[in-house]
Enzyme design. Structure first.
Site, PDB file in Angstrom:
ATOM      1  N   GLU A 173      10.088  16.000  15.275  1.00 61.84           N
ATOM      2  CA  GLU A 173      10.469  15.831  13.874  1.00 61.84           C
ATOM      3  C   GLU A 173       9.693  16.826  13.015  1.00 61.84           C
ATOM      4  O   GLU A 173       8.462  16.871  13.069  1.00 61.84           O
ATOM      5  CB  GLU A 173      10.145  14.397  13.432  1.00 61.84           C
ATOM      6  CG  GLU A 173      10.613  14.105  12.029  1.00 61.84           C
ATOM      7  CD  GLU A 173      10.385  12.660  11.615  1.00 61.84           C
ATOM      8  OE1 GLU A 173       9.362  12.066  12.018  1.00 61.84           O
ATOM      9  OE2 GLU A 173      11.236  12.124  10.886  1.00 61.84           O
ATOM     10  N   LYS A 189       0.846  -1.197   0.000  1.00 63.85           N
ATOM     11  CA  LYS A 189       0.000   0.000   0.000  1.00 63.85           C
ATOM     12  C   LYS A 189       0.883   1.249   0.000  1.00 63.85           C
ATOM     13  O   LYS A 189       1.480   1.606   1.013  1.00 63.85           O
ATOM     14  CB  LYS A 189      -0.940   0.046   1.203  1.00 63.85           C
ATOM     15  CG  LYS A 189      -2.033   1.096   0.911  1.00 63.85           C
ATOM     16  CD  LYS A 189      -2.616   1.774   2.099  1.00 63.85           C
ATOM     17  CE  LYS A 189      -1.790   2.833   2.730  1.00 63.85           C
ATOM     18  NZ  LYS A 189      -1.630   4.062   1.931  1.00 63.85           N
ATOM     19  N   CYS A 218      13.594  10.427   6.748  1.00 61.02           N
ATOM     20  CA  CYS A 218      13.448  10.004   8.159  1.00 61.02           C
ATOM     21  C   CYS A 218      14.735  10.244   8.930  1.00 61.02           C
ATOM     22  O   CYS A 218      14.705  10.563  10.107  1.00 61.02           O
ATOM     23  CB  CYS A 218      13.117   8.518   8.251  1.00 61.02           C
ATOM     24  SG  CYS A 218      11.885   7.993   7.084  1.00 61.02           S
ATOM     25  N   GLU A 250       9.812   1.210  10.641  1.00 61.64           N
ATOM     26  CA  GLU A 250      10.849   2.220  10.436  1.00 61.64           C
ATOM     27  C   GLU A 250      10.142   3.556  10.575  1.00 61.64           C
ATOM     28  O   GLU A 250       9.345   3.923   9.718  1.00 61.64           O
ATOM     29  CB  GLU A 250      11.505   2.034   9.062  1.00 61.64           C
ATOM     30  CG  GLU A 250      12.896   2.636   8.995  1.00 61.64           C
ATOM     31  CD  GLU A 250      12.897   3.992   8.340  1.00 61.64           C
ATOM     32  OE1 GLU A 250      12.834   4.999   9.094  1.00 61.64           O
ATOM     33  OE2 GLU A 250      12.945   4.056   7.115  1.00 61.64           O
TER      34      GLU A 250
END
Ligand code: ADP
Length: 478
Positions: free
Chosen positions: A387, A181, A289, A255
């Site tokens: 973040e 997906k 990331c 992750e």
């Protein structure tokens, strides 16, 4: 914009994009469904195409097709599976230009990154894991290895084809079948990967692709006939997935986010370090990331680093992602643009100083954030802790190596870190003490299909890449 202007060098947009796409289930494309979502080109806000939103029924059909295909794919000799993976890698290379253009139009990243990083690296992952397909018994000598089953794989929008390759290649090499997906804003190249699978004759049902947003992802996670979930995305969603998978016996790798530190000592090669810092945070608009988003500078060189950063940022070209000279493209979506704007506001409100030295105007339409950095950042500031996932660097200082370690490790995340120093022993000691899955010494953002990548703490668990990256897709007995 720099002091001199380059002639615009736009890449062609001569690629075929249908008005709407369906799902790839059991080797056939479904007709686009009534329930659709638009995919926007973030550089001009135009609708590129529409993706179908898979509901529970379609997800179930895809899982069923994967289960059926697993019977024969899992027992196919490894060398035969390997041939399919090699063929996919070659076909990605052959269609590289088209894939790069689509990646840039759909996601907003500069064409030079799609062309030189995303697409070649995606091909590399298929080449790399093709090589493992017939050597699994050598990877784990003296032990019996077998595939796990049906893998549900959910990926984000920052590296759409590359993240698909990271997940699909090891799964197929190990004999699993897949339901993939892609992210709702960037499904185009994943769907092209489905076409490529068909072109190379991958047996029906081995790779299924369903599009949709969070609900589609959740339906895949919750499906009882899925054996393994692999997820890359936000920590919030990762935690929710970990909760739903708990107690089901499904395997899981995550992750997740990061707030990676970059530490620069006074003895470092300063110009190289500044270049590494720039690449570490401004690559892919900071949509990485492992972006080096917290910079810790040894106090004595703060002024020189700030000045050099300032100057270097002025040479970063922001604008049309399809222009081959562009260094920094569009923010992936309006939603992400708003999130970044919120952090810029909070950073200033909490007392940090924003430096946004870019010259020139950004285009009138589209989602743009020129590269910038904050100084006067305190560890408690929001921009030092959360973040941002954008081209925003927080600059802080330290006096001793142990202070640098303490401040760098003071985060719930642990994905990556960078250290810049001339002293080998210091570099190794820092690497040893930094709590991060990857530590780059005198470099940053260096990834390779053969080396494992993944995090600690709230950055997730499990590794992708290398021999370790195939392990989550294998049952290893003995
Ligand atoms: P990002 O902040 O990077 O967009 P998300 O975690 O929101 O990260 O999205 C990453 C991927 O996870 C996307 O493919 C998204 O559609 C999917 N997703 C979002 N919510 C869920 C959920 N509750 N369950 C499963 N997948 C989800």
């Amino acid at each position: 914009m720099t002091d001199f202007d380059l002639v615009p060098a736009p890449e062609t947009t001569a690629v075929e994009i249908a008005d709407a796409y369906g799902h790839l289930i059991g080797g056939a494309w479904t007709s686009p469904s009534g329930n659709r979502m638009s995919s926007i080109n973030p550089a001009n806000e135009e609708v590129l195409t529409e993706f179908s939103v898979a509901g529970a029924d379609e997800v179930s059909a895809a899982v069923g097709a994967a289960r059926e295909a697993f019977k024969s794919w899992s027992v196919l000799p490894g060398r035969e599976r390997g041939k399919f993976l090699f063929a996919i890698a070659r076909r990605i290379q052959e269609r590289a230009r088209e894939l790069a253009i689509l990646e840039t139009m759909d996601g907003g990243k500069p064409i030079k990154e799609s062309r030189d990083v995303d697409i070649p690296e995606a091909a590399k992952h298929f080449f790399y894991y093709a090589g493992w397909a017939d050597k699994l018994r050598f990877a784990f000598p003296g032990r019996e290895v077998g595939a796990v089953g049906v893998a549900g794989q959910i990926i984000p929008w920052n590296f759409p084809l590359l993240m698909a390759a990271w997940k699909v290649a090891p799964a197929l090499a190990a004999g699993n079948t897949v339901v993939l997906k892609p992210a709702e804003t960037t499904s185009l190249t994943a769907l092209r990967l489905g076409e490529i699978a068909q072109e190379v004759g991958l047996p029906p049902g081995v790779l299924n692709i369903v599009t949709g947003a969070g609900e589609t992802g959740a339906a895949l996670v919750d499906h009882p006939d899925v054996d393994k979930i692999a997820f890359t995305g936000s920590t919030v969603v990762g935690k929710a997935i970990a909760k739903s998978v708990a107690g089901t016996g499904k395997r899981l790798t995550l992750e997740l986010g990061g707030k990676s530190p970059h530490i620069i000592f006074a003895d470092a090669a300063i110009d190289e370090a500044v270049e590494g810092i720039v690449q570490g945070i401004f690559f892919n608009q900071g949509h990485v990331c492992c972006a080096g988003s917290r910079l810790f500078v040894e106090e004595s060189i703060l002024e020189v680093i700030t000045e050099k950063l300032h100057r270097r940022i002025q040479t970063i070209r922001v604008g049309d992602p399809l222009d081959k000279n562009t260094d920094l493209g569009a923010i992936n979506s309006k939603e992400q643009w708003e999130i970044i704007q919120g952090f810029l506001k909070t950073g200033a409100e909490e007392g940090a100083t924003l430096h946004s030295p870019s010259k020139g105007e950004v285009p009138k339409r589209g989602y743009w954030v020129p590269p910038c950095f904050f100084t006067g950042v305190e560890p408690a500031h929001t921009i030092a802790r959360e973040e941002i996932f954008g081209p925003v660097l927080s600059v802080m200082t330290f006096r001793t190596p142990s202070e640098a370690i303490e401040r760098a490790n003071n985060t719930p995340y642990g994905l990556a870190a960078g250290v810049w120093t001339d002293k080998g022993a210091k570099a190794l000691e820092m690497a040893h003490q930094l709590k991060a899955g990857v530590v780059w010494l005198n470099s940053y953002n260096r990834l390779d299909a053969a080396s494992p990548f993944g995090g600690y703490k709230e950055s997730g668990f499990g590794r992708e890449g290398g021999r370790q990256g195939i392990l989550p897709y294998l049952k290893v007995d003995g």
